[in-house]
Enzyme design. Sequence first.
Site, PDB file in Angstrom:
ATOM      1  N   GLY A 161       0.838  -1.197   0.000  1.00 55.98           N
ATOM      2  CA  GLY A 161       0.000   0.000   0.000  1.00 55.98           C
ATOM      3  C   GLY A 161       0.871   1.244   0.000  1.00 55.98           C
ATOM      4  O   GLY A 161       2.031   1.225  -0.412  1.00 55.98           O
ATOM      5  N   GLY A 162       0.305   2.309   0.549  1.00 52.79           N
ATOM      6  CA  GLY A 162       1.029   3.578   0.582  1.00 52.79           C
ATOM      7  C   GLY A 162       2.325   3.497   1.368  1.00 52.79           C
ATOM      8  O   GLY A 162       3.207   4.355   1.225  1.00 52.79           O
ATOM      9  N   GLY A 222      24.359  12.141 -29.850  1.00 57.48           N
ATOM     10  CA  GLY A 222      23.870  12.816 -28.637  1.00 57.48           C
ATOM     11  C   GLY A 222      24.416  12.159 -27.390  1.00 57.48           C
ATOM     12  O   GLY A 222      24.624  12.818 -26.357  1.00 57.48           O
ATOM     13  N   ALA A 223      24.672  10.855 -27.479  1.00 55.30           N
ATOM     14  CA  ALA A 223      25.172  10.125 -26.306  1.00 55.30           C
ATOM     15  C   ALA A 223      26.556  10.644 -25.901  1.00 55.30           C
ATOM     16  O   ALA A 223      26.906  10.637 -24.719  1.00 55.30           O
ATOM     17  CB  ALA A 223      25.214   8.635 -26.594  1.00 55.30           C
TER      18      ALA A 223
HETATM   19  C1  HXC Z   1      -3.119  -4.039  12.506  1.00 56.36           C
HETATM   20  C2  HXC Z   1      -2.134  -5.934  11.728  1.00 56.36           C
HETATM   21  C3  HXC Z   1      -2.001  -5.358  10.451  1.00 56.36           C
HETATM   22  C4  HXC Z   1      -2.439  -4.035  10.258  1.00 56.36           C
HETATM   23  C5  HXC Z   1      -1.184  -7.332  10.387  1.00 56.36           C
HETATM   24  N1  HXC Z   1      -1.627  -7.143  11.630  1.00 56.36           N
HETATM   25  N2  HXC Z   1      -1.393  -6.239   9.636  1.00 56.36           N
HETATM   26  N3  HXC Z   1      -2.697  -5.264  12.741  1.00 56.36           N
HETATM   27  N4  HXC Z   1      -3.014  -3.413  11.316  1.00 56.36           N
HETATM   28  N5  HXC Z   1      -2.330  -3.434   9.085  1.00 56.36           N
HETATM   29  C6  HXC Z   1      -1.558  -8.099  12.735  1.00 56.36           C
HETATM   30  C7  HXC Z   1      -2.448  -9.293  12.543  1.00 56.36           C
HETATM   31  O1  HXC Z   1      -3.724  -9.000  13.041  1.00 56.36           O
HETATM   32  C8  HXC Z   1      -1.738 -10.329  13.381  1.00 56.36           C
HETATM   33  O2  HXC Z   1      -2.021 -10.099  14.736  1.00 56.36           O
HETATM   34  C9  HXC Z   1      -0.289 -10.000  13.185  1.00 56.36           C
HETATM   35  O3  HXC Z   1      -0.257  -8.644  12.741  1.00 56.36           O
HETATM   36  C10 HXC Z   1       0.390 -10.848  12.142  1.00 56.36           C
HETATM   37  O4  HXC Z   1      -0.419 -10.867  10.972  1.00 56.36           O
HETATM   38  P1  HXC Z   1      -0.739 -12.204  10.213  1.00 56.36           P
HETATM   39  O5  HXC Z   1      -1.821 -11.873   9.244  1.00 56.36           O
HETATM   40  O6  HXC Z   1      -0.998 -13.296  11.194  1.00 56.36           O
HETATM   41  O7  HXC Z   1       0.636 -12.481   9.485  1.00 56.36           O
HETATM   42  P2  HXC Z   1       0.899 -13.090   8.056  1.00 56.36           P
HETATM   43  O8  HXC Z   1       0.030 -14.282   7.857  1.00 56.36           O
HETATM   44  O9  HXC Z   1       2.367 -13.234   7.957  1.00 56.36           O
HETATM   45  O10 HXC Z   1       0.394 -11.983   7.019  1.00 56.36           O
HETATM   46  C11 HXC Z   1       1.050 -10.729   6.933  1.00 56.36           C
HETATM   47  C12 HXC Z   1       0.210  -9.733   6.096  1.00 56.36           C
HETATM   48  C13 HXC Z   1      -1.226  -9.691   6.623  1.00 56.36           C
HETATM   49  C14 HXC Z   1       0.220 -10.217   4.647  1.00 56.36           C
HETATM   50  C15 HXC Z   1       0.918  -8.407   6.185  1.00 56.36           C
HETATM   51  O11 HXC Z   1      -1.187  -9.489   8.045  1.00 56.36           O
HETATM   52  C16 HXC Z   1      -2.021  -8.600   6.029  1.00 56.36           C
HETATM   53  O12 HXC Z   1      -2.524  -8.744   4.906  1.00 56.36           O
HETATM   54  N6  HXC Z   1      -2.218  -7.528   6.790  1.00 56.36           N
HETATM   55  C17 HXC Z   1      -3.022  -6.434   6.361  1.00 56.36           C
HETATM   56  C18 HXC Z   1      -2.313  -5.658   5.339  1.00 56.36           C
HETATM   57  C19 HXC Z   1      -3.078  -4.416   4.949  1.00 56.36           C
HETATM   58  O13 HXC Z   1      -4.102  -4.530   4.251  1.00 56.36           O
HETATM   59  N7  HXC Z   1      -2.652  -3.279   5.467  1.00 56.36           N
HETATM   60  C20 HXC Z   1      -3.223  -2.056   5.160  1.00 56.36           C
HETATM   61  C21 HXC Z   1      -2.654  -1.696   3.805  1.00 56.36           C
HETATM   62  S1  HXC Z   1      -3.116  -0.135   3.312  1.00 56.36           S
HETATM   63  P3  HXC Z   1      -1.954 -11.232  15.829  1.00 56.36           P
HETATM   64  O14 HXC Z   1      -2.444 -10.561  17.084  1.00 56.36           O
HETATM   65  O15 HXC Z   1      -2.813 -12.331  15.346  1.00 56.36           O
HETATM   66  O16 HXC Z   1      -0.519 -11.623  15.940  1.00 56.36           O
HETATM   67  C22 HXC Z   1      -1.942   0.762   3.934  1.00 56.36           C
HETATM   68  C23 HXC Z   1      -2.152   2.133   3.604  1.00 56.36           C
HETATM   69  C24 HXC Z   1      -0.987   2.958   3.943  1.00 56.36           C
HETATM   70  O17 HXC Z   1      -1.053   0.374   4.562  1.00 56.36           O
HETATM   71  C25 HXC Z   1      -1.286   4.295   3.419  1.00 56.36           C
HETATM   72  C26 HXC Z   1      -0.163   5.223   3.556  1.00 56.36           C
HETATM   73  C27 HXC Z   1      -0.430   6.472   2.796  1.00 56.36           C
END
Ligand code: HXC
Length: 511
Positions: free
Chosen positions: A172-173, A407-408
Amino acid sequence: MMTNEEKYKLFEEKSKQAEMGGGAARLEKQHAAGRLSARERIDLLVDPGTFVEFDKFVVHRTTNFGMDKNKFMGDGVVSGYGKVDGRLIYLYAQDFTVFGGSLSRTNADKIIKVTKLAMKNGSPIIGLNDSGGARIQEGVQSLAGYADIFWLNTKASGVVPQISAILGPCAGGAVYSPALTDFIFMVKDTSYMFVTGPDVVKSVTNEDVTKKELGGAVTHNTKSGVAHFMAEDDAASIMSIRELLSFLPSNNMDSAPRKKSSDPIDRIDKKLDQLVPADPNKPYDIKDLIHSIVDDSYFYEVQEHYAQNMVIGYGRMDGKTVGFVANQPAFYAGVLDIESSIKAARFVRFCDAFNIPLITLVDVPGFLPGTVQEYGGIIKHGAKLLYAFAEATVPKITLITRKAYGGAYDVMNSKHIGADVNFAYPSAEIAVMGAAGAVNILYRGLEGEELTKTVDEYTDTFANPYKAAEMGYIDEIIMPHETRKKLIQALEMTENKSEQNPAKKHGNIPL
Ligand code: HXC
């Protein structure tokens, strides 16, 4: 009332607990995934015993989704400062065992604190990224945290070196903080970066792609050019960061550290007299030349796997860091195209921002023709390299080994765009184009013996360094075996160069 002993014990306990991050089970999962913990990574990055941690007891302030009862000290990022080879650096390491290393308001504030200190005190900032992105429970507060970091990355750009390692997810971002920094390191198989993941890609474009194909280390080191380095595992990646730091100054007012070498500055290499083939169509490896001339043959290549028709990287000459920009005749004849222009331009700008002299090695047949290049905007992308060289005020030295066509020739740090010292080998060919092409345009329809005779005549007249030397565009024609000595002399002569661009808010590089 607690005694002092009890207070000290409580502090120790809290401190230990903070160091446990998300706990043993999550740490085990992290290790099972082939990744190190945030603290293990920091231990590898800094000199032993030098890490000083800030904000160890910081916790998030969210109450939504029961978060008020779910807090971990440190809040998913370990931050502070330490030393690498005795030199100060600031760092943060996202801790995937705490809320997936996700970015909360307080977590962002920790990163901002060390980045500001890095800028104020003039030392590099290194981010070890391993995060699930925005802390979902915090909504816009997390987005604000990201944007604050992006803003600061932009302000820090050109002030202190900013280095990012991607050691897990970065989606993501969240990708935009690393993207705004100077160098991105990735680890094969365990790290990935993308703006939208495979599921979103499938739903929008109907493409089937894995995480690795979409944003793994190989993808970003070979296809997109987003990343600069690729390592087998976390430890190798972190060692490579230490290596890179050894070539860089701490800030834009500083010069790079000097590493004394016993390699003689006047060392000659007779093998170099045989390196450039007489036949202009025969390739050779420009890295053989670089390895021959740098101290102890040590060259630290940047973006080794991307746009391989251009070689960039660092070496030392007489102990001082030099940035090399070189056409690579061994790959697509060293032609200039969109990717190689962008790759070199960004490198030139980094070196210029951080007082690193540039050596440009030229063997270029010209710009790559074709619709792919023209539709892709080779005009504006080639202009980036032109702009970067022209704008750079660090010492700039150029050596033409063979072809410098069209040009290079101008673009590859020619005298005309501000190079300080221009060398050429006797084998250099500085002309508008190759002899066969030129004769075909000037004398269309010539055949047989007459054609050969005219091509030879053009070759004798233009395919050499003497016309350019007559005009003073080449300062000195040198023998290949004396390259190291000549380049070191030129670097020494230009060491105190002081040149300023006209005052302006900022230029408008063709982006
Ligand atoms: C809060 C999160 C989290 C998040 C993971 N966790 N991502 N908690 N916010 N964004 C937590 C999970 O709940 C879990 O907690 C622990 O971290 C580990 O995650 P798992 O899913 O068990 O790990 P894994 O299977 O290795 O998968 C990793 C992952 C997945 C692929 C990153 O967690 C995931 O898809 N997370 C969400 C990603 C996402 O959509 N993020 C937002 C993107 S948008 P527990 O307590 O069970 O250990 C974004 C915008 C930014 O980031 C914008 C900036 C401008």
